[in-house]
Design a protein around this motif. Structure first.
Motif, short mmCIF file in Angstrom:
data_model
loop_
_atom_site.label_atom_id
_atom_site.label_comp_id
_atom_site.label_asym_id
_atom_site.label_seq_id
_atom_site.Cartn_x
_atom_site.Cartn_y
_atom_site.Cartn_z
N PHE A 18 0.82 -1.21 0.00
CA PHE A 18 0.00 0.00 0.00
C PHE A 18 0.86 1.26 0.00
N ALA A 19 1.89 1.30 0.83
CA ALA A 19 2.73 2.50 0.92
C ALA A 19 3.38 2.83 -0.43
N LYS A 24 3.54 5.90 -5.65
CA LYS A 24 3.59 5.81 -7.11
C LYS A 24 2.40 6.47 -7.79
N THR A 25 1.22 6.37 -7.20
CA THR A 25 0.03 6.96 -7.84
C THR A 25 -0.10 8.45 -7.53
N LEU A 32 -7.18 6.90 -2.62
CA LEU A 32 -6.60 5.60 -2.96
C LEU A 32 -7.38 4.47 -2.29
N VAL A 33 -7.72 4.64 -1.03
CA VAL A 33 -8.48 3.62 -0.30
C VAL A 33 -9.83 3.39 -0.99
N GLU A 34 -10.52 4.47 -1.35
CA GLU A 34 -11.82 4.35 -2.01
C GLU A 34 -11.69 3.71 -3.39
N ASP A 69 -1.52 -2.07 5.73
CA ASP A 69 -0.61 -3.19 5.88
C ASP A 69 -0.69 -4.20 4.73
N CYS A 70 -1.67 -4.01 3.86
CA CYS A 70 -1.89 -4.97 2.77
C CYS A 70 -0.98 -4.72 1.57
#
Length: 85
Positions: A18-19, A24-25, A32-34, A69-70
Motif C-alpha cells: 500500500f505504501a 507511485k500513484t 486511494l483507499v476508495e 498493511d496490505c
C-alpha cells in the motif's frame, strides 16, 4: 473506468505494498483507499496480508483497518480491463 482506477491498475502488475502504491500513484490516501475498494468490489484487484502469498478475502468492514498493511495485485479481469481502455 476512472483515471484513478486506471492509474492504480497500472501499478499492480506485480504485488505492491500500500505504501508504495500511495507514492507511485500520487493519490491522496482517502482517494486511494476508495479506489481500491471499488476495484476490489468488482474483482479487479486482490489483496494480500500478512505476506504476499496469503490472499485476504475482501471484507468491507475490516478493509479500512488493514489497508495500510496490505499488498495488492491486479486480477486477470483487472488487467484485461486495464489493457482494453
Amino acid at each position: 473506468m476512472t483515471d484513478a482506477e486506471f492509474d492504480v491498475l497500472d501499478e499492480l502488475y506485480f504485488v505492491t505494498p500500500f505504501a508504495d502504491l500511495l507514492k507511485k500513484t500520487g493519490l491522496p490516501r482517502p482517494e486511494l483507499v476508495e479506489t481500491l475498494r471499488r476495484l476490489m468490489d468488482v474483482g479487479y484487484v486482490r489483496s494480500f496480508w500478512p505476506d504476499p502469498d496469503t490472499e485476504l478475502a475482501y471484507e468491507e468492514s475490516s478493509f479500512g483497518a488493514l489497508v495500510g498493511d496490505c499488498q495488492f495485485l491486479a486480477s486477470k479481469e483487472g488487467l484485461l480491463q486495464h489493457n482494453t481502455r
